[in-house]
Design a protein around this motif. Sequence first.
Motif, mmCIF file in Angstrom:
data_model
loop_
_atom_site.group_PDB
_atom_site.id
_atom_site.type_symbol
_atom_site.label_atom_id
_atom_site.label_comp_id
_atom_site.label_asym_id
_atom_site.label_seq_id
_atom_site.Cartn_x
_atom_site.Cartn_y
_atom_site.Cartn_z
ATOM 1 N N PRO A 14 0.845 -1.199 0.000
ATOM 2 C CA PRO A 14 0.000 0.000 0.000
ATOM 3 C C PRO A 14 0.879 1.247 0.000
ATOM 4 O O PRO A 14 1.851 1.322 0.741
ATOM 5 C CB PRO A 14 -0.749 -0.125 1.335
ATOM 6 C CG PRO A 14 0.156 -0.925 2.222
ATOM 7 C CD PRO A 14 0.907 -1.858 1.317
ATOM 8 N N GLU A 72 0.033 5.215 0.199
ATOM 9 C CA GLU A 72 -0.971 6.272 0.330
ATOM 10 C C GLU A 72 -0.710 7.380 -0.689
ATOM 11 O O GLU A 72 0.410 7.805 -0.868
ATOM 12 C CB GLU A 72 -0.881 6.843 1.752
ATOM 13 C CG GLU A 72 -2.213 7.122 2.392
ATOM 14 C CD GLU A 72 -2.832 8.392 1.850
ATOM 15 O OE1 GLU A 72 -3.999 8.345 1.450
ATOM 16 O OE2 GLU A 72 -2.131 9.414 1.828
ATOM 17 N N PHE A 103 -3.920 3.009 3.728
ATOM 18 C CA PHE A 103 -4.676 2.879 4.973
ATOM 19 C C PHE A 103 -5.993 3.658 4.988
ATOM 20 O O PHE A 103 -6.124 4.733 4.417
ATOM 21 C CB PHE A 103 -3.826 3.247 6.189
ATOM 22 C CG PHE A 103 -3.421 4.696 6.271
ATOM 23 C CD1 PHE A 103 -4.319 5.672 6.663
ATOM 24 C CD2 PHE A 103 -2.121 5.073 5.967
ATOM 25 C CE1 PHE A 103 -3.948 7.001 6.770
ATOM 26 C CE2 PHE A 103 -1.726 6.400 6.047
ATOM 27 C CZ PHE A 103 -2.640 7.366 6.440
ATOM 28 N N GLN A 113 -6.585 -2.022 4.305
ATOM 29 C CA GLN A 113 -5.720 -1.791 5.465
ATOM 30 C C GLN A 113 -6.336 -0.727 6.371
ATOM 31 O O GLN A 113 -6.827 0.295 5.895
ATOM 32 C CB GLN A 113 -4.342 -1.317 5.015
ATOM 33 C CG GLN A 113 -3.406 -1.166 6.202
ATOM 34 C CD GLN A 113 -2.081 -0.533 5.839
ATOM 35 O OE1 GLN A 113 -2.031 0.623 5.412
ATOM 36 N NE2 GLN A 113 -1.008 -1.282 6.009
ATOM 37 N N LYS A 158 0.862 -5.409 9.468
ATOM 38 C CA LYS A 158 2.027 -4.930 8.707
ATOM 39 C C LYS A 158 2.819 -4.059 9.667
ATOM 40 O O LYS A 158 2.351 -2.991 10.066
ATOM 41 C CB LYS A 158 1.580 -4.146 7.475
ATOM 42 C CG LYS A 158 2.722 -3.619 6.621
ATOM 43 C CD LYS A 158 2.203 -3.153 5.267
ATOM 44 C CE LYS A 158 3.305 -2.636 4.366
ATOM 45 N NZ LYS A 158 3.734 -1.265 4.728
ATOM 46 N N TYR A 161 12.476 5.904 5.683
ATOM 47 C CA TYR A 161 12.885 5.008 4.591
ATOM 48 C C TYR A 161 14.403 5.043 4.420
ATOM 49 O O TYR A 161 14.928 4.568 3.428
ATOM 50 C CB TYR A 161 12.142 5.383 3.300
ATOM 51 C CG TYR A 161 10.670 5.146 3.461
ATOM 52 C CD1 TYR A 161 10.148 3.857 3.371
ATOM 53 C CD2 TYR A 161 9.814 6.183 3.791
ATOM 54 C CE1 TYR A 161 8.808 3.616 3.573
ATOM 55 C CE2 TYR A 161 8.460 5.948 3.997
ATOM 56 C CZ TYR A 161 7.977 4.665 3.883
ATOM 57 O OH TYR A 161 6.645 4.408 4.106
ATOM 58 N N ASN A 214 8.926 -7.456 3.549
ATOM 59 C CA ASN A 214 8.776 -6.196 2.802
ATOM 60 C C ASN A 214 9.964 -5.277 3.063
ATOM 61 O O ASN A 214 10.334 -5.072 4.217
ATOM 62 C CB ASN A 214 7.470 -5.501 3.231
ATOM 63 C CG ASN A 214 7.354 -4.077 2.707
ATOM 64 O OD1 ASN A 214 7.177 -3.151 3.495
ATOM 65 N ND2 ASN A 214 7.473 -3.883 1.423
ATOM 66 N N ASP A 248 12.778 -2.758 0.269
ATOM 67 C CA ASP A 248 13.932 -2.594 -0.610
ATOM 68 C C ASP A 248 14.152 -3.723 -1.614
ATOM 69 O O ASP A 248 15.288 -3.966 -2.021
ATOM 70 C CB ASP A 248 15.215 -2.377 0.209
ATOM 71 C CG ASP A 248 15.200 -1.032 0.943
ATOM 72 O OD1 ASP A 248 14.098 -0.503 1.198
ATOM 73 O OD2 ASP A 248 16.281 -0.517 1.267
ATOM 74 N N GLY A 277 6.884 -2.446 -2.837
ATOM 75 C CA GLY A 277 6.272 -1.132 -3.007
ATOM 76 C C GLY A 277 6.969 -0.333 -4.086
ATOM 77 O O GLY A 277 6.661 -0.433 -5.283
ATOM 78 N N ARG A 278 7.980 0.438 -3.675
ATOM 79 C CA ARG A 278 8.621 1.373 -4.599
ATOM 80 C C ARG A 278 9.241 0.679 -5.809
ATOM 81 O O ARG A 278 9.291 1.255 -6.892
ATOM 82 C CB ARG A 278 9.646 2.209 -3.830
ATOM 83 C CG ARG A 278 8.981 3.118 -2.795
ATOM 84 C CD ARG A 278 9.969 3.626 -1.783
ATOM 85 N NE ARG A 278 10.539 2.521 -1.009
ATOM 86 C CZ ARG A 278 11.536 2.632 -0.166
ATOM 87 N NH1 ARG A 278 12.091 3.806 0.019
ATOM 88 N NH2 ARG A 278 11.989 1.575 0.497
HETATM 89 C C1 LIG Z 1 4.461 7.254 -0.684
HETATM 90 C C2 LIG Z 1 4.323 6.078 0.234
HETATM 91 C C3 LIG Z 1 3.105 5.843 0.868
HETATM 92 C C4 LIG Z 1 2.962 4.743 1.740
HETATM 93 N N1 LIG Z 1 1.735 4.490 2.318
HETATM 94 C C5 LIG Z 1 1.579 3.368 3.090
HETATM 95 C C6 LIG Z 1 0.300 2.990 3.622
HETATM 96 O O1 LIG Z 1 -0.738 3.630 3.391
HETATM 97 N N2 LIG Z 1 0.252 1.881 4.417
HETATM 98 C C7 LIG Z 1 1.368 1.120 4.681
HETATM 99 O O2 LIG Z 1 1.277 0.123 5.397
HETATM 100 N N3 LIG Z 1 2.566 1.450 4.173
HETATM 101 C C8 LIG Z 1 2.690 2.524 3.376
HETATM 102 N N4 LIG Z 1 3.904 2.790 2.818
HETATM 103 C C9 LIG Z 1 5.019 1.843 3.033
HETATM 104 C C10 LIG Z 1 5.076 0.767 1.926
HETATM 105 O O3 LIG Z 1 3.898 -0.008 1.927
HETATM 106 C C11 LIG Z 1 6.292 -0.170 2.135
HETATM 107 O O4 LIG Z 1 6.169 -0.770 3.397
HETATM 108 C C12 LIG Z 1 7.616 0.591 2.071
HETATM 109 O O5 LIG Z 1 7.653 1.440 0.938
HETATM 110 C C13 LIG Z 1 8.791 -0.380 2.025
HETATM 111 O O6 LIG Z 1 8.678 -1.248 0.939
HETATM 112 P P1 LIG Z 1 9.495 -1.006 -0.447
HETATM 113 O O7 LIG Z 1 10.933 -0.838 -0.077
HETATM 114 O O8 LIG Z 1 9.216 -2.229 -1.279
HETATM 115 O O9 LIG Z 1 8.938 0.252 -1.052
HETATM 116 C C14 LIG Z 1 4.070 3.878 1.971
HETATM 117 C C15 LIG Z 1 5.284 4.142 1.333
HETATM 118 C C16 LIG Z 1 5.429 5.200 0.462
HETATM 119 C C17 LIG Z 1 6.760 5.422 -0.219
#
Ligand SMILES: Cc1cc2nc3c(=O)[nH]c(=O)nc-3n(C[C@H](O)[C@H](O)[C@H](O)COP(=O)(O)O)c2cc1C
Length: 312
Positions: free
Chosen positions: A7, A9, A34, A64, A133, A170, A193, A195, A218-219
């Motif tokens: 997710p 946001e 969320f 979520q 999470k 992050y 989850n 990187d 995510g990213r």
């Molecule tokens: C812009 C942005 C918004 C995010 N919004 C949420 C969210 O609403 N709920 C959540 O559990 N994590 C949120 N995250 C965290 C991501 O779900 C994820 O846990 C985090 O980016 C690490 O994973 P990645 O390295 O694969 O990106 C958000 C991250 C980013 C960058």
Amino acid sequence: MELYYAPMEGITGYLHRNVSRAVFPDIDKYMTPFIAANQKGKLSTKEKNDILPDHNKGMYVIPQILTNQADCFLAVERTLREYGYTELNLNLGCPSKTVVTKYRGSGFLAKPEELDHFLEEVFARTECEISLKTRIGVEDGEEFERLLEIYNKYPLKELIVHPRTQKDYYRNHPNMEWYTYAVEHGKAPLCYNGDITDVTSYKTFMKAYPDTIKVMIGRGLLVNPGLAGMLKGKAAPSKEQIREYHDRMYEVYREHMPGDRVVLFKMKELWYYLAQHFTDSAKYAKKIRKAERLPVYESAVNALFAEQDFVS
Ligand SMILES: Cc1cc2nc3c(=O)[nH]c(=O)nc-3n(C[C@H](O)[C@H](O)[C@H](O)COP(=O)(O)O)c2cc1C
């Protein structure tokens, strides 16, 4: 391997989800950004649009919830059950100040006793399957020992671990020492989850944790929307596929967003990530960032697609 779309946001709402799905259908589960729960279980228009079954056809979607009040969680659960949802996720990871100062998201991790009571009450009364999470603590990974002890008391559908602390935001790297601790001591099915940005980081992770069956990304999916397919053995996405992904996203935002400024904002956010895999993208990315009108935006994007390559 089950791959989850994390997710995010402001980015991964249902419009984004549907376009991603249409062009790159390799994700097994999607988690919504969320939903901030309230006592009445009422959803905002944006939240309702995000979870409407008609807006999520053909996708496994897990709503979520963000709260530290069991009553609020259960109230929004009732609402979501009316829409047919039977699996929900609790956000214990959001690091943003506004959320954390209210002891929600990763802020809730600062109050392990309250968190324990919250989970006790929720699990006593829920009619859904519930996953968490979580980050590994607020200040320090050491906090995770106590947190996992709490999580282990409850029949979680799964535990998704993003092994950073709230203070990390992050920054830094995921703390794999504490993820290993979760693998060794956690009772619930685990999902990793953090990187996983390309095939190399995925392979390195899988080499260290070969028994993993669930990974959330995510990213990495924003910079390379075809990443899930590549991790499942498909070829890297072509520039034409990326163009289709972009064009469809642009089209749905123009159709549904209230005005060009919002469309531009959404598309610029997308390019913040997507430009990273284009060759020599800096000057094009700057033009996209500076565009204040749609025709200017379009010509910058057209130039990027015409003159550069997408390399993953
Ligand atoms: C812009 C942005 C918004 C995010 N919004 C949420 C969210 O609403 N709920 C959540 O559990 N994590 C949120 N995250 C965290 C991501 O779900 C994820 O846990 C985090 O980016 C690490 O994973 P990645 O390295 O694969 O990106 C958000 C991250 C980013 C960058």
